[in-house]
Design a protein around this motif. Structure first.
Motif, PDB file in Angstrom:
ATOM      1  N   PRO A   1       0.653  -1.150   0.001  1.00  0.00           N
ATOM      2  CA  PRO A   1      -0.061   0.061   0.140  1.00  0.00           C
ATOM      3  C   PRO A   1       0.694   1.300   0.189  1.00  0.00           C
ATOM      4  CG  PRO A   1      -0.947  -1.502   1.610  1.00  0.00           C
ATOM      5  CD  PRO A   1       0.187  -1.982   1.142  1.00  0.00           C
TER       6      PRO A   1
ATOM      7  N   LEU B   1       2.420   1.908  -3.315  1.00  0.00           N
ATOM      8  CA  LEU B   1       1.480   2.234  -4.235  1.00  0.00           C
ATOM      9  C   LEU B   1       0.941   3.841  -4.080  1.00  0.00           C
ATOM     10  CD1 LEU B   1      -1.046  -0.637  -4.533  1.00  0.00           C
ATOM     11  CD2 LEU B   1       0.076   0.328  -6.278  1.00  0.00           C
ATOM     12  N   LEU B   2       0.960   4.115  -2.708  1.00  0.00           N
ATOM     13  CA  LEU B   2       0.855   5.548  -2.487  1.00  0.00           C
ATOM     14  C   LEU B   2       2.036   6.461  -3.104  1.00  0.00           C
ATOM     15  CD1 LEU B   2      -0.693   5.572   0.967  1.00  0.00           C
ATOM     16  CD2 LEU B   2      -1.901   6.243  -1.244  1.00  0.00           C
TER      17      LEU B   2
ATOM     18  N   SER C   1       3.328   9.847  -9.764  1.00  0.00           N
ATOM     19  CA  SER C   1       2.215   9.852 -10.901  1.00  0.00           C
ATOM     20  C   SER C   1       1.765  11.290 -10.952  1.00  0.00           C
ATOM     21  CB  SER C   1       1.287   8.845 -10.897  1.00  0.00           C
ATOM     22  OG  SER C   1       0.666   8.764 -12.261  1.00  0.00           O
TER      23      SER C   1
ATOM     24  N   LEU D   1     -12.257  16.736 -18.451  1.00  0.00           N
ATOM     25  CA  LEU D   1     -13.127  15.674 -18.471  1.00  0.00           C
ATOM     26  C   LEU D   1     -13.975  15.962 -19.620  1.00  0.00           C
ATOM     27  CD1 LEU D   1     -13.637  14.766 -14.754  1.00  0.00           C
ATOM     28  CD2 LEU D   1     -12.558  13.341 -16.374  1.00  0.00           C
TER      29      LEU D   1
ATOM     30  N   ILE E   1      -5.543  -1.500 -12.163  1.00  0.00           N
ATOM     31  CA  ILE E   1      -5.551   0.042 -11.868  1.00  0.00           C
ATOM     32  C   ILE E   1      -5.854   0.748 -13.011  1.00  0.00           C
ATOM     33  CG2 ILE E   1      -3.540   1.816 -11.670  1.00  0.00           C
ATOM     34  CD1 ILE E   1      -2.231   0.305  -9.800  1.00  0.00           C
ATOM     35  N   THR E   2      -5.452   0.720 -14.413  1.00  0.00           N
ATOM     36  CA  THR E   2      -5.802   1.267 -15.578  1.00  0.00           C
ATOM     37  C   THR E   2      -7.047   1.229 -16.060  1.00  0.00           C
ATOM     38  OG1 THR E   2      -4.657  -0.331 -16.699  1.00  0.00           O
ATOM     39  CG2 THR E   2      -3.521   1.515 -16.354  1.00  0.00           C
TER      40      THR E   2
ATOM     41  N   PHE F   1     -16.737  11.641 -11.019  1.00  0.00           N
ATOM     42  CA  PHE F   1     -17.922  12.497 -11.790  1.00  0.00           C
ATOM     43  C   PHE F   1     -19.027  12.569 -10.689  1.00  0.00           C
ATOM     44  CE2 PHE F   1     -16.083   9.676 -14.855  1.00  0.00           C
ATOM     45  CZ  PHE F   1     -15.477  10.524 -15.640  1.00  0.00           C
TER      46      PHE F   1
ATOM     47  N   PRO G   1     -10.980  14.819 -11.743  1.00  0.00           N
ATOM     48  CA  PRO G   1     -10.480  14.179 -12.811  1.00  0.00           C
ATOM     49  C   PRO G   1      -9.308  13.260 -12.691  1.00  0.00           C
ATOM     50  CG  PRO G   1     -10.538  16.707 -13.025  1.00  0.00           C
ATOM     51  CD  PRO G   1     -10.786  16.555 -11.926  1.00  0.00           C
ATOM     52  N   THR G   2      -8.580  13.328 -11.586  1.00  0.00           N
ATOM     53  CA  THR G   2      -7.415  12.674 -11.367  1.00  0.00           C
ATOM     54  C   THR G   2      -7.521  11.090 -11.100  1.00  0.00           C
ATOM     55  OG1 THR G   2      -7.247  13.699  -9.384  1.00  0.00           O
ATOM     56  CG2 THR G   2      -5.715  14.183 -10.727  1.00  0.00           C
TER      57      THR G   2
ATOM     58  N   VAL H   1      -9.898   9.402 -12.739  1.00  0.00           N
ATOM     59  CA  VAL H   1      -9.800   8.442 -13.867  1.00  0.00           C
ATOM     60  C   VAL H   1      -8.451   8.137 -14.430  1.00  0.00           C
ATOM     61  CG1 VAL H   1     -12.156   9.126 -14.384  1.00  0.00           C
ATOM     62  CG2 VAL H   1     -10.224  10.272 -15.503  1.00  0.00           C
ATOM     63  N   LEU H   2      -7.633   8.910 -13.765  1.00  0.00           N
ATOM     64  CA  LEU H   2      -6.066   8.271 -14.336  1.00  0.00           C
ATOM     65  C   LEU H   2      -5.429   7.345 -13.636  1.00  0.00           C
ATOM     66  CD1 LEU H   2      -4.952  12.217 -14.610  1.00  0.00           C
ATOM     67  CD2 LEU H   2      -5.497  10.556 -16.306  1.00  0.00           C
ATOM     68  N   PRO H   3      -4.416   6.815 -13.799  1.00  0.00           N
ATOM     69  CA  PRO H   3      -3.947   5.832 -12.922  1.00  0.00           C
ATOM     70  C   PRO H   3      -3.458   6.046 -11.619  1.00  0.00           C
ATOM     71  CG  PRO H   3      -2.815   5.838 -15.070  1.00  0.00           C
ATOM     72  CD  PRO H   3      -3.673   6.941 -15.064  1.00  0.00           C
ATOM     73  N   VAL H   4      -3.227   7.407 -11.379  1.00  0.00           N
ATOM     74  CA  VAL H   4      -3.147   7.935  -9.804  1.00  0.00           C
ATOM     75  C   VAL H   4      -4.361   7.409  -9.085  1.00  0.00           C
ATOM     76  CG1 VAL H   4      -2.770   9.922  -8.429  1.00  0.00           C
ATOM     77  CG2 VAL H   4      -2.138   9.910 -10.669  1.00  0.00           C
TER      78      VAL H   4
ATOM     79  N   MET I   1      -4.185   3.897  -8.386  1.00  0.00           N
ATOM     80  CA  MET I   1      -3.305   3.352  -7.331  1.00  0.00           C
ATOM     81  C   MET I   1      -3.746   3.887  -5.882  1.00  0.00           C
ATOM     82  SD  MET I   1       0.061   4.709  -9.413  1.00  0.00           S
ATOM     83  CE  MET I   1       0.604   4.213 -11.013  1.00  0.00           C
ATOM     84  N   ILE I   2      -4.305   4.999  -5.773  1.00  0.00           N
ATOM     85  CA  ILE I   2      -4.475   5.312  -4.385  1.00  0.00           C
ATOM     86  C   ILE I   2      -5.948   4.434  -4.002  1.00  0.00           C
ATOM     87  CG2 ILE I   2      -5.775   7.339  -3.142  1.00  0.00           C
ATOM     88  CD1 ILE I   2      -4.192   9.135  -4.738  1.00  0.00           C
TER      89      ILE I   2
ATOM     90  N   LEU J   1      -6.611   1.341  -4.898  1.00  0.00           N
ATOM     91  CA  LEU J   1      -5.871   0.099  -4.496  1.00  0.00           C
ATOM     92  C   LEU J   1      -5.165   0.054  -3.265  1.00  0.00           C
ATOM     93  CD1 LEU J   1      -5.997  -2.740  -5.519  1.00  0.00           C
ATOM     94  CD2 LEU J   1      -3.828  -2.207  -6.619  1.00  0.00           C
ATOM     95  N   ALA J   2      -4.479   1.166  -2.879  1.00  0.00           N
ATOM     96  CA  ALA J   2      -3.711   0.868  -1.635  1.00  0.00           C
ATOM     97  C   ALA J   2      -4.293   1.151  -0.513  1.00  0.00           C
ATOM     98  CB  ALA J   2      -2.644   2.436  -1.793  1.00  0.00           C
ATOM     99  N   VAL J   3      -5.695   1.733  -0.615  1.00  0.00           N
ATOM    100  CA  VAL J   3      -6.416   2.004   0.406  1.00  0.00           C
ATOM    101  C   VAL J   3      -7.088   0.585   0.647  1.00  0.00           C
ATOM    102  CG1 VAL J   3      -8.611   3.303   1.548  1.00  0.00           C
ATOM    103  CG2 VAL J   3      -6.804   4.621   0.288  1.00  0.00           C
TER     104      VAL J   3
END
Lengths: 185, 196
Positions: free
Chosen positions: A163, A166-167, A173, A185, B28-29, B151, B167-168, B170-173, B176-177, B179-181
């Motif tokens: 975790p 990833l953070l 990123s 968007l 993630i993507t 959204f 908007p972020t 929908v990006l890989p960021v 990642m956040i 999934l980490a949580v």
């Protein structure tokens, strides 16, 4: 020259394989390795694969509209290229340690697919593959260095390990997004 | 109680797909909305199960020297066919995932996709089914969270009026956040379970 610099910034930072496309994540999360040799192998593999992808796409796929056959060529090409790299004198001996990390690395296949989709000339494709490999290795090194610093502090046990990695990657990123510009968007 | 433990273990806690061993890039993507998450989960699960069945089939009849070559071609064929089917049925999803769907082939070539548990056929199939179900549920869950935060909608329906878009997410960021949580939450639940 300006075009080359712009390509380098795009491939290494703005479109970084690990940070902005999340490619090669498993290899990144695995952790420690000998960076010098891994960097050489990854960059070499990325350059050779982008050349192969460009050649196959230019000569066969785009002419005969056979893009759906890309996978049949790219994946065996990765196996062959990694095998050939083992024959390089001096550095070839180090390859067995990284074989799995290279063959099953999604970043290498990703570079081939991107190189095929982008309509660069051969010269720019080679440069793109080279800068992608370098950018991936830099991101990998940064991730490990930051993880070492962070894990030296008290972090909640639930967040320890993946975790936190990833953070960290998420923040890297976010930083690379600054080179892309605003997100709409 | 035991069944619940087995289900929770196979579906989430011991699921190799969710421990960062495999399919992480896809997770993630591709999960940028609930529908996309479900589609990605189903695509990956189907491809992985068919590849595993192919591996079982050919390993019985072929010697080791031919096995890898045939398996490699088989995996490429399965994933390419899946990609063609996806672009015919869901062109929007397929064009958005043009870069990521081929990557499924790389994952299917590794032997880390499933936690078999035992060698008995029925338990192997059970484990795989639970692994895939857990992975698909996780993809859908991450998609739901990301769609909501990005959204303010669920399945395209507005949940919060006057929501400021993020908007972020929908990006890989965002992936990642999220999934980490989720992983931290799973770790926390697993540790609580061990203590009790």
């Amino acid at each position: 020259m300006i075009q080359i610099i712009s390509l380098a910034i795009t491939a290494m930072i703005a479109e970084n394989l690990l940070c902005s496309k999340a490619l090669g994540l498993e290899a990144a999360l695995e952790g420690r390795r000998n960076y010098f040799y891994f960097a050489i192998f990854t960059t070499l593999c990325s350059v050779l694969m982008s050349i192969a992808a460009w050649a196959f796409d230019f000569l066969i796929f785009s002419r005969f509209h056979a893009e759906f056959l890309r996978l049949f060529v790219y994946i065996p090409s990765i196996f062959i290229i990694v095998h050939i790299m083992g024959c390089i004198p001096k550095i070839g001996k180090q390859l067995p340690k990284f074989k799995n990390a290279l063959v099953f690395n999604t970043a290498i296949l990703g570079v081939s697919v991107i190189a095929a989709v982008k309509t660069y000339s051969l010269f720019y494709t080679v440069l793109y593959g080279f800068f992608c490999g370098i950018g991936y290795i830099i991101a990998l090194g940064m991730l490990d260095v930051i993880y070492d610093k962070v894990s030296a502090n008290d972090i909640p046990i639930s967040f320890a390990g993946m975790p936190v990695k990833l953070l960290i990657l998420a923040f890297m990123s976010l930083a690379s997004l600054a080179f892309v510009g605003g997100v709409t968007l | 109680m035991r069944l619940r433990k087995i289900l929770a273990g196979q579906m989430f806690a011991r699921n190799p797909l969710l421990r960062g061993v495999c399919f992480l890039t896809l997770l993630i993507t591709t999960t940028i909305s609930l529908i996309n998450g479900l589609a990605a989960g189903i695509f990956v699960s189907c491809a992985a199960i068919i590849c595993l069945l192919l591996r079982w089939g050919i390993s019985k009849f072929l010697s080791e020297e031919y096995y890898l070559a045939i398996y490699l071609i088989g995996v490429c064929a399965i994933v390419s066919l899946g990609q063609l089917a996806a672009s015919a049925l869901y062109p929007d999803f397929a064009s958005r995932m043009e870069l990521y769907l081929p990557i499924t082939a790389i994952y299917c070539l590794t032997d880390r996709t499933f936690d078999y548990g035992t060698r008995k056929l029925h338990s192997v199939l059970g484990s795989i089914a639970l692994n895939c179900l857990g992975f698909t549920l996780c993809c859908a869950g991450i998609g739901l969270v990301r769609e909501f935060f990005a959204f303010g909608t669920v399945l395209g329906h507005r949940v919060i009026s006057n929501y400021t878009k993020m908007p972020t997410m929908v990006l890989p960021v965002g992936g990642m956040i999220t999934l980490a949580v989720i992983l931290a939450l799973l770790n926390y639940i697993a540790r609580k379970g061990e203590k009790s």
